[in-house]
Design a protein around this motif. Sequence first.
Motif, PDB file in Angstrom:
ATOM      1  N   TYR A 100      23.687  37.749  56.113  1.00  0.00           N
ATOM      2  CA  TYR A 100      23.890  38.472  54.848  1.00  0.00           C
ATOM      3  C   TYR A 100      25.239  39.179  54.809  1.00  0.00           C
ATOM      4  N   SER A 101      25.836  39.346  55.971  1.00  0.00           N
ATOM      5  CA  SER A 101      27.130  40.037  56.057  1.00  0.00           C
ATOM      6  C   SER A 101      28.221  39.340  55.254  1.00  0.00           C
ATOM      7  N   ILE A 102      28.005  38.062  54.901  1.00  0.00           N
ATOM      8  CA  ILE A 102      29.036  37.393  54.089  1.00  0.00           C
ATOM      9  C   ILE A 102      29.122  38.001  52.700  1.00  0.00           C
ATOM     10  N   LEU A 103      28.068  38.698  52.290  1.00  0.00           N
ATOM     11  CA  LEU A 103      28.097  39.336  50.968  1.00  0.00           C
ATOM     12  C   LEU A 103      28.869  40.657  51.006  1.00  0.00           C
ATOM     13  N   LYS A 104      29.175  41.099  52.223  1.00  0.00           N
ATOM     14  CA  LYS A 104      29.915  42.360  52.375  1.00  0.00           C
ATOM     15  C   LYS A 104      31.369  42.031  52.696  1.00  0.00           C
ATOM     16  N   ASP A 105      31.659  41.878  53.960  1.00  0.00           N
ATOM     17  CA  ASP A 105      33.068  41.655  54.280  1.00  0.00           C
ATOM     18  C   ASP A 105      33.291  40.598  55.358  1.00  0.00           C
ATOM     19  N   GLU A 106      32.224  39.940  55.794  1.00  0.00           N
ATOM     20  CA  GLU A 106      32.429  38.926  56.831  1.00  0.00           C
ATOM     21  C   GLU A 106      33.012  37.659  56.215  1.00  0.00           C
ATOM     22  N   PRO A 107      34.097  37.135  56.799  1.00  0.00           N
ATOM     23  CA  PRO A 107      34.686  35.914  56.245  1.00  0.00           C
ATOM     24  C   PRO A 107      33.698  34.752  56.297  1.00  0.00           C
ATOM     25  N   TYR A 108      33.849  33.835  55.397  1.00  0.00           N
ATOM     26  CA  TYR A 108      32.974  32.671  55.344  1.00  0.00           C
ATOM     27  C   TYR A 108      33.792  31.506  54.791  1.00  0.00           C
ATOM     28  N   THR A 109      33.263  30.307  54.934  1.00  0.00           N
ATOM     29  CA  THR A 109      33.882  29.149  54.270  1.00  0.00           C
ATOM     30  C   THR A 109      32.844  28.534  53.340  1.00  0.00           C
ATOM     31  N   PRO A 110      33.293  27.971  52.208  1.00  0.00           N
ATOM     32  CA  PRO A 110      32.317  27.492  51.222  1.00  0.00           C
ATOM     33  C   PRO A 110      31.667  26.160  51.576  1.00  0.00           C
ATOM     34  N   GLY A 111      32.451  25.176  52.057  1.00  0.00           N
ATOM     35  CA  GLY A 111      31.814  23.878  52.280  1.00  0.00           C
ATOM     36  C   GLY A 111      32.680  22.900  53.045  1.00  0.00           C
ATOM     37  N   VAL A 112      32.090  21.757  53.298  1.00  0.00           N
ATOM     38  CA  VAL A 112      32.771  20.752  54.130  1.00  0.00           C
ATOM     39  C   VAL A 112      33.779  19.935  53.326  1.00  0.00           C
ATOM     40  N   GLY A 113      33.754  20.056  52.004  1.00  0.00           N
ATOM     41  CA  GLY A 113      34.708  19.315  51.189  1.00  0.00           C
ATOM     42  C   GLY A 113      34.250  17.901  50.900  1.00  0.00           C
ATOM     43  N   PRO A 114      35.124  17.117  50.264  1.00  0.00           N
ATOM     44  CA  PRO A 114      34.750  15.762  49.850  1.00  0.00           C
ATOM     45  C   PRO A 114      34.409  14.883  51.051  1.00  0.00           C
ATOM     46  N   ILE A 115      33.571  13.870  50.803  1.00  0.00           N
ATOM     47  CA  ILE A 115      33.268  12.953  51.905  1.00  0.00           C
ATOM     48  C   ILE A 115      34.539  12.184  52.271  1.00  0.00           C
ATOM     49  N   ARG A 116      34.634  11.852  53.528  1.00  0.00           N
ATOM     50  CA  ARG A 116      35.791  11.112  54.018  1.00  0.00           C
ATOM     51  C   ARG A 116      35.435   9.627  54.058  1.00  0.00           C
ATOM     52  N   GLY A 117      36.362   8.848  54.550  1.00  0.00           N
ATOM     53  CA  GLY A 117      36.105   7.425  54.723  1.00  0.00           C
ATOM     54  C   GLY A 117      34.940   7.205  55.676  1.00  0.00           C
ATOM     55  N   GLY A 118      34.385   6.019  55.625  1.00  0.00           N
ATOM     56  CA  GLY A 118      33.230   5.752  56.476  1.00  0.00           C
ATOM     57  C   GLY A 118      33.455   4.537  57.352  1.00  0.00           C
ATOM     58  N   VAL A 119      32.681   4.457  58.418  1.00  0.00           N
ATOM     59  CA  VAL A 119      32.756   3.302  59.314  1.00  0.00           C
ATOM     60  C   VAL A 119      31.351   2.753  59.543  1.00  0.00           C
ATOM     61  N   THR A 120      31.285   1.485  59.873  1.00  0.00           N
ATOM     62  CA  THR A 120      30.009   0.873  60.261  1.00  0.00           C
ATOM     63  C   THR A 120      30.286  -0.327  61.148  1.00  0.00           C
ATOM     64  N   ASN A 121      29.397  -0.552  62.076  1.00  0.00           N
ATOM     65  CA  ASN A 121      29.478  -1.736  62.935  1.00  0.00           C
ATOM     66  C   ASN A 121      28.533  -2.832  62.459  1.00  0.00           C
ATOM     67  N   LEU A 122      27.846  -2.570  61.354  1.00  0.00           N
ATOM     68  CA  LEU A 122      26.879  -3.538  60.841  1.00  0.00           C
ATOM     69  C   LEU A 122      27.573  -4.570  59.954  1.00  0.00           C
ATOM     70  N   SER A 123      26.879  -5.649  59.695  1.00  0.00           N
ATOM     71  CA  SER A 123      27.418  -6.664  58.790  1.00  0.00           C
ATOM     72  C   SER A 123      27.617  -6.058  57.402  1.00  0.00           C
TER      73      SER A 123
END
Lengths: 242, 520
Positions: free
Chosen positions: B409-432
Amino acid sequence: MLKLYVDTDKYGYQSEFAPVEAYNSAVKDLLRRKFSNSDVPWEDFVFELEESLVTKADMSAIEARLLAFGHRFEPSAMSSSQERPEAYKDSGLFNEDFFFEHEDAPTADGDDIGRMLRGAGDNVVNHENNLTGIAQYIRTSDKVLKYLTEGVPENTIAIVDDSGGTLTAPILEQFSGVLCAGGTTRSHLAILTREYNIPCLMNVKLNGIKSNDRIEVEVTAPSKTADDYASGVSTLAKIWRL
Amino acid sequence: MSKPEITYSQLLETNNLIQQNSDETYWLCATRTVQESKIFPVSAYILFSYLNCFYRFPELLKKIEANMSAEEVGDRARNSGIKILAWTIPCFYLLGREMLINWGVIKPTDAVEDVVYVMDFWKRFQLSWHRNNGGLTNKQGGHRAQIFPEQKLQVFHADAFECEVGDDLHTAAQEFMATVAQYGFLVSCESRLTIHNHGPYKISDNREMLIRDFRELSEYDFPWLDDVANDLDYNNLTVAMVVEDTHITLLDDWGSFEAEPELKSEHIKAIGLWTADNLTDGHLPVGMGSPEELTATFKNLTEKVKEATSKLWTQMAGWSRDQQMDAGALNYFACAKELAHIAGCYEMKDWMMIDERAERFRPLLNDEYGNLFLGELVGMITQPSQMAHGYTMAQHTDKPTKGLSFIPYSILKDEPYTPGVGPIRGGVTNLSAKVDRYRTSQGFMTQEQLNKECRSFTMTCCQEKYRLLCADWVKYHYDTELADELFRIEQKNSRNLKDRGAGLTCQDIEHMRLARVEKA
């Protein structure tokens, strides 16, 4: 060096298992170094710089350091030890002479009708009559493929390691019974044998039953329920070598 | 960092939702044990999926809501079926967060707005999906899931065929359910995500009905079903199973059930088969013209499923470990893709790829670490982040632990926080590569066609005229033309209830059934 947020923890100390602690500490140590060298506030580091500074190569290096100490991983999937024998312990899965030697398996000499107690397990479904058949260890996809091609011999009671339903998927319905060394009566394999109406014991402890032995399984024992597990009630079904 | 727009009230609710999931996760995992397989590195891929969920869910759930609200998605899911989402969406996401906290990669004060949003999305979806029984989860309903409305249940009740152990229908139905369950575990890489049960629904003093959904059986999103499942004509199948002289005592948020006395085949007394997807106007009967037709349908489906099982098993047994990891992780992560389909915004690159940020951690995820770390996170609750002060008594264990970290709850007072991870990045797969071919009730479609059709189609019961006509409205308006219309939507394909309208009760349907049995 800068401390991470989680380095100050009044209640938590370390992981329960040494390999987990080794890995998690190594990742934290990596983060400390990268963050310390970045010279930016955490809010500009996380999800920003961290993404480019903490790499897959770093994770490979952590694994390499653990292996350099002589640690070898316990395998679960066949592919793991097959692809990287230098990193995993020998699974022993391809040893044709393998048989379980669980120390906590109940054993006894022949009873009044000559049955030798060689183990016990949790009964999935209570059946009217005990099951007799020929034991066969099914531990590899090679063996499943053989049976898939040639068919499963009649009266085969499969002995398997894991409580999953994938290894034996294409041949499960052909077994007359299943003994599984893991899981509970709510595991996937138990669910499937129940659906197929195949007698099955889970969480089996065995000592002295080999492939091709003729065995009897006490599937007339009460099935083990969730309440039994929760309350620690022991409702073991016996397994005899005949 | 500016002050968050999040309020104290939102944070209180978010942490409450986190705690509810924490307690239920422990109970579910403690009563199941770890699932291991010689084919799949199960625990390792589960952890991998958690990371993918953490990095991708916030963006992808927002993308869904850009097309359709979580509540409306829930309305449609309630009427056409859905995979297991009650536990998967929040817990996969939060366990990814927990992993990263224990690695020091993030703090509990990071991605705060993401966490609040994901939990809020999940809450709104769940409340909508559970609209008919008013719960948030099955757990909240006493481990019960009464999802369907009366009008659909009446059709299932009325049209299911009677059967007895040993008769052709009973035998064929039992074999089908066993075979498709087996196939489902394989399709889902040793998980139970293909199979979803809900209910029980009361039929009479000694009868209850269980609804069993088998979803994504044919060529659809999973690349591993291309060329394997093309003979399966139905992507989703729903079995209504009426049981007698046993009581389904528990149906949990993993869709698993228990009965007292123990459910055996002789308890199954009636059976029916339907299909539904995002393009059907409700559930369509499959082989429901007569018991003989249904028996033949079950037998035919069983043969096709067996064939697909053999093909799929052979393919999977030959996979590399990386392929096994990808398939397992994507199967778990993509549980929520069903919602993207409903909203008509599904993209293969969103849901069938491992995000680059999760991919970085693949080398850590060997079998041993996977088993032990997962065991600590969900079974033992022994990771440092999960330790609470000494006065704490956790639900189920009385230990000083908390399975999932709160947002301070300290983020509502003065503790720093970050909002989110941001947009999805590129993806990888080893599947067909996935073939751009999707099995639907309207035939095969490309991804683009499918999205277009899903966006333009609204099942009748979800159209504005009917969407808010709930059981409480029916209770006081059953004698109106509008109520009859509402019931006729479900009755239009019914063998026994077509155009009967809203006046019948559960007891009326049961009397009709008994009269048919007596006549036979």
